[in-house]
Design a protein around this motif. Structure first.
Motif, PDB file in Angstrom:
ATOM      1  N   LEU A   2       0.861  -1.173   0.000  1.00 50.88           N
ATOM      2  CA  LEU A   2       0.000   0.000   0.000  1.00 50.88           C
ATOM      3  C   LEU A   2       0.901   1.227   0.000  1.00 50.88           C
ATOM      4  N   THR A   3       0.661   2.117  -0.951  1.00 49.80           N
ATOM      5  CA  THR A   3       1.475   3.322  -1.068  1.00 49.80           C
ATOM      6  C   THR A   3       0.568   4.525  -0.901  1.00 49.80           C
ATOM      7  N   PHE A   4       0.921   5.390   0.038  1.00 50.88           N
ATOM      8  CA  PHE A   4       0.144   6.586   0.331  1.00 50.88           C
ATOM      9  C   PHE A   4       0.964   7.805  -0.066  1.00 50.88           C
ATOM     10  N   GLY A   5       0.461   8.595  -1.000  1.00 52.62           N
ATOM     11  CA  GLY A   5       1.131   9.817  -1.420  1.00 52.62           C
ATOM     12  C   GLY A   5       0.519  11.019  -0.732  1.00 52.62           C
ATOM     13  N   SER A  13      -2.731  10.182  -4.848  1.00 53.06           N
ATOM     14  CA  SER A  13      -2.760   8.872  -5.505  1.00 53.06           C
ATOM     15  C   SER A  13      -1.869   8.867  -6.738  1.00 53.06           C
ATOM     16  N   GLY A  14      -1.735  10.014  -7.408  1.00 51.46           N
ATOM     17  CA  GLY A  14      -0.816  10.115  -8.546  1.00 51.46           C
ATOM     18  C   GLY A  14       0.635   9.933  -8.115  1.00 51.46           C
ATOM     19  N   ASP A  38      -2.608   2.217  -4.808  1.00 55.26           N
ATOM     20  CA  ASP A  38      -2.294   3.643  -4.670  1.00 55.26           C
ATOM     21  C   ASP A  38      -3.364   4.334  -3.822  1.00 55.26           C
ATOM     22  N   PHE A  39      -2.912   5.137  -2.856  1.00 59.25           N
ATOM     23  CA  PHE A  39      -3.818   5.898  -2.005  1.00 59.25           C
ATOM     24  C   PHE A  39      -3.245   7.286  -1.779  1.00 59.25           C
ATOM     25  N   HIS A  40      -4.025   8.148  -1.180  1.00 60.82           N
ATOM     26  CA  HIS A  40      -3.527   9.460  -0.762  1.00 60.82           C
ATOM     27  C   HIS A  40      -3.650   9.567   0.749  1.00 60.82           C
ATOM     28  N   ASP A  41      -2.831  10.443   1.316  1.00 60.62           N
ATOM     29  CA  ASP A  41      -2.876  10.714   2.754  1.00 60.62           C
ATOM     30  C   ASP A  41      -2.642  12.208   2.939  1.00 60.62           C
TER      31      ASP A  41
END
Length: 59
Positions: A2-5, A13-14, A38-41
């Motif tokens: 899981l990757t949080f940008g 997410s980009g 892909d996720f955002h934080d």
């Protein structure tokens, strides 16, 4: 994995998607078959990301 940008939903997410693409290219033996999401934080500092890597082994 899981990757949080960092950033809003689109930017974060980009960033996560870009990081996953680079990790897969840089470390193909490690990440070629990895499942990546892909996720955002919005709480992260701008320009940063957080990775949650779950390792599984099989015979």
């Amino acid at each position: 994995m899981l990757t949080f940008g960092a950033g809003d939903a689109s930017m974060g997410s980009g960033l996560a998607r870009t990081m996953n693409r680079h990790l897969r290219a840089a470390y193909p033996k490690v990440f070629s078959r990895a499942v990546m999401r892909d996720f955002h934080d919005g709480a992260l500092s701008p320009g940063t990301a957080r990775l949650e890597i779950y390792l599984f082994t099989g015979e």
